[in-house]
Design a protein around this motif. Structure first.
Motif, PDB file in Angstrom:
ATOM      1  N   SER A 113       9.350   6.031  -7.204  1.00 11.64           N
ATOM      2  CA  SER A 113      10.359   5.462  -6.307  1.00 11.64           C
ATOM      3  C   SER A 113       9.722   4.541  -5.277  1.00 11.64           C
ATOM      4  O   SER A 113      10.290   3.496  -4.934  1.00 11.64           O
ATOM      5  CB  SER A 113      11.122   6.586  -5.589  1.00 11.64           C
ATOM      6  N   ALA A 114       8.543   4.916  -4.770  1.00 11.96           N
ATOM      7  CA  ALA A 114       7.852   4.086  -3.776  1.00 11.96           C
ATOM      8  C   ALA A 114       7.417   2.755  -4.386  1.00 11.96           C
ATOM      9  O   ALA A 114       7.461   1.715  -3.727  1.00 11.96           O
ATOM     10  CB  ALA A 114       6.651   4.834  -3.215  1.00 11.96           C
ATOM     11  N   ILE A 115       7.010   2.777  -5.651  1.00 11.50           N
ATOM     12  CA  ILE A 115       6.624   1.530  -6.328  1.00 11.50           C
ATOM     13  C   ILE A 115       7.840   0.610  -6.449  1.00 11.50           C
ATOM     14  O   ILE A 115       7.759  -0.591  -6.165  1.00 11.50           O
ATOM     15  CB  ILE A 115       6.034   1.832  -7.724  1.00 11.50           C
ATOM     16  N   LYS A 116       8.982   1.156  -6.846  1.00 11.57           N
ATOM     17  CA  LYS A 116      10.209   0.363  -6.937  1.00 11.57           C
ATOM     18  C   LYS A 116      10.589  -0.194  -5.568  1.00 11.57           C
ATOM     19  O   LYS A 116      11.040  -1.330  -5.441  1.00 11.57           O
ATOM     20  CB  LYS A 116      11.351   1.235  -7.478  1.00 11.57           C
ATOM     21  N   PHE A 150       0.857  -1.195   0.000  1.00  4.51           N
ATOM     22  CA  PHE A 150       0.000   0.000   0.000  1.00  4.51           C
ATOM     23  C   PHE A 150       0.887   1.237   0.000  1.00  4.51           C
ATOM     24  O   PHE A 150       1.903   1.290   0.699  1.00  4.51           O
ATOM     25  CB  PHE A 150      -0.879  -0.025   1.255  1.00  4.51           C
ATOM     26  N   ILE A 151       0.490   2.245  -0.792  1.00  2.00           N
ATOM     27  CA  ILE A 151       1.217   3.521  -0.847  1.00  2.00           C
ATOM     28  C   ILE A 151       0.223   4.661  -0.690  1.00  2.00           C
ATOM     29  O   ILE A 151      -0.839   4.654  -1.312  1.00  2.00           O
ATOM     30  CB  ILE A 151       1.967   3.693  -2.186  1.00  2.00           C
ATOM     31  N   SER A 152       0.593   5.661   0.124  1.00  3.04           N
ATOM     32  CA  SER A 152      -0.274   6.837   0.269  1.00  3.04           C
ATOM     33  C   SER A 152       0.550   8.056   0.662  1.00  3.04           C
ATOM     34  O   SER A 152       1.534   7.952   1.390  1.00  3.04           O
ATOM     35  CB  SER A 152      -1.343   6.592   1.334  1.00  3.04           C
ATOM     36  N   SER A 153       0.119   9.222   0.169  1.00  2.57           N
ATOM     37  CA  SER A 153       0.717  10.500   0.568  1.00  2.57           C
ATOM     38  C   SER A 153      -0.263  11.272   1.450  1.00  2.57           C
ATOM     39  O   SER A 153      -0.107  12.464   1.667  1.00  2.57           O
ATOM     40  CB  SER A 153       1.060  11.341  -0.680  1.00  2.57           C
ATOM     41  N   GLY A 154      -1.257  10.561   1.965  1.00  7.03           N
ATOM     42  CA  GLY A 154      -2.310  11.195   2.747  1.00  7.03           C
ATOM     43  C   GLY A 154      -1.973  11.418   4.208  1.00  7.03           C
ATOM     44  O   GLY A 154      -0.809  11.389   4.624  1.00  7.03           O
TER      45      GLY A 154
END
Length: 340
Positions: A310-313, A101-105
């Motif tokens: 970058s976060a996906i990598k 999971f990725i978030s900038s929230g």
């Protein structure tokens, strides 16, 4: 090659859905085994996706009708906004649909969601937020960066173990050195927490503990893993970020102050750019919340598409090397020893 599914919260960041979608598309195009699940308002996401070329089979849109904002109370928002883009994305990790999971929230909501939705792994006392810090040598891992402001000594020992496993498997650092943040290098200095933790770290056979580290030594790369409770860790990282911005602004100002300095700037431009790139936090990905049943990564609220990429990598490397599994295994071994 294993397919890796990543759930991305498209809302909550300062730069909006457009930036997140653009970064996700590039991430998919650069990583052939990545499938991205974009969570948020379906129509808006699909409209943005229509502007790009990508493998349509590897980006899945998951509709979510609510948004957790920076003004929401973290715990209440996670509990009450079940159809928010963040909770929907976290739920995909919980049910096994996605690996990460990725978030900038909302930072607090991500931390709460990681705990309540994804859940802590068995035996994990607290889940630290870990962040790679640039140094004059190789990057160091700082944890905790703000998830737990009050902890017990045995929790800091777990943080040291998790950090060591991360550095060994993600960075490839063999027997990474571990230090605890203190106001001096002497063991008799420090507050009650640090004094009580040092003997436990010295006794821990799973880590390479080298003693205390003062904040001024962190940028010099004195330790590979730096342990602190969340209050101290967050203060360090915020100072790091603020000082970096100030120095960069001052350097640019000095180089453009007169004709001679401008000529000099042109001569050193390439070398300076290469040097400063090592201190670009956006290229390091996000900060993972360690010790959960799945991977949760927090990126800056003002992230642009390069930080999403970058976060996906980062997620790909984390999942392929089964860092989460190794952390859980390491903590499980600790639990067995405690029961003997």
């Amino acid at each position: 090659m294993k397919n890796i599914n990543i759930a991305i919260d498209t809302l909550g960041g300062d730069n909006g859905l457009v930036t997140v979608v653009k970064g996700a598309v590039t991430g998919v195009n650069q990583n052939k085994n990545v499938y991205v699940h974009l969570c948020g308002p379906e129509n808006a996401i699909k409209k943005q996706l229509s502007e790009y070329e990508y493998d349509k089979n590897r980006i899945i849109v998951v509709n979510a009708t609510e948004e957790i904002t920076t003004h929401d109370h973290p715990v209440e928002a996670v509990r009450n906004k079940k159809d928010s883009s963040m909770v929907v994305a976290l739920s995909l990790v919980k049910d096994g649909t996605c690996d990460a999971f990725i978030s900038s929230g909302n930072s607090g909501a991500i931390l709460a969601g990681g705990q309540f939705v994804v859940g802590r792994a068995k035996g994990v006392k607290r889940t630290p937020l870990a962040h790679m810090l640039p140094t004059s040598k190789e990057p160091s891992l700082l944890l905790d960066c703000g998830a737990n402001v009050d902890v017990k000594p045995e929790v800091l020992v777990q943080f040291a173990k998790m950090g060591s496993i991360y550095m060994e498997n993600v960075v490839g650092k063999k027997k990474p050195t571990v230090a605890i943040v203190n106001i001096g290098t002497e063991e008799e200095k420090g507050n009650a927490l640090v004094k009580a933790t040092i003997p436990l770290l010295k006794e821990c056979k799973d880590i390479n503990f080298i003693g205390c580290i003062e904040s001024r030594e962190i940028p010099n790369g004195k330790a590979d893993v730096i342990v602190a409770e969340g209050f101290v860790g967050n203060t360090i990282i915020k100072l790091y970020e603020g000082l970096s911005k100030m120095l960069l602004k001052e350097i640019k100002g000095a180089m453009m102050s007169n004709f001679s300095s401008k000529i000099g700037a042109l001569l050193i431009k390439k070398s300076l750019k290469n040097t400063l790139s090592r201190f670009n936090a956006r290229e390091a990905g996000g900060a993972p919340l360690l010790g959960l049943k799945g991977l949760v990564v927090k990126i800056h609220g003002n992230s642009k598409e390069d930080e999403v990429i970058s976060a996906i990598k980062q997620c790909v490397e984390f999942v392929e090397k089964d860092v989460n599994g190794k952390i859980i295994e390491g903590i499980a071994e600790e639990s067995k020893e405690e029961t003997v």
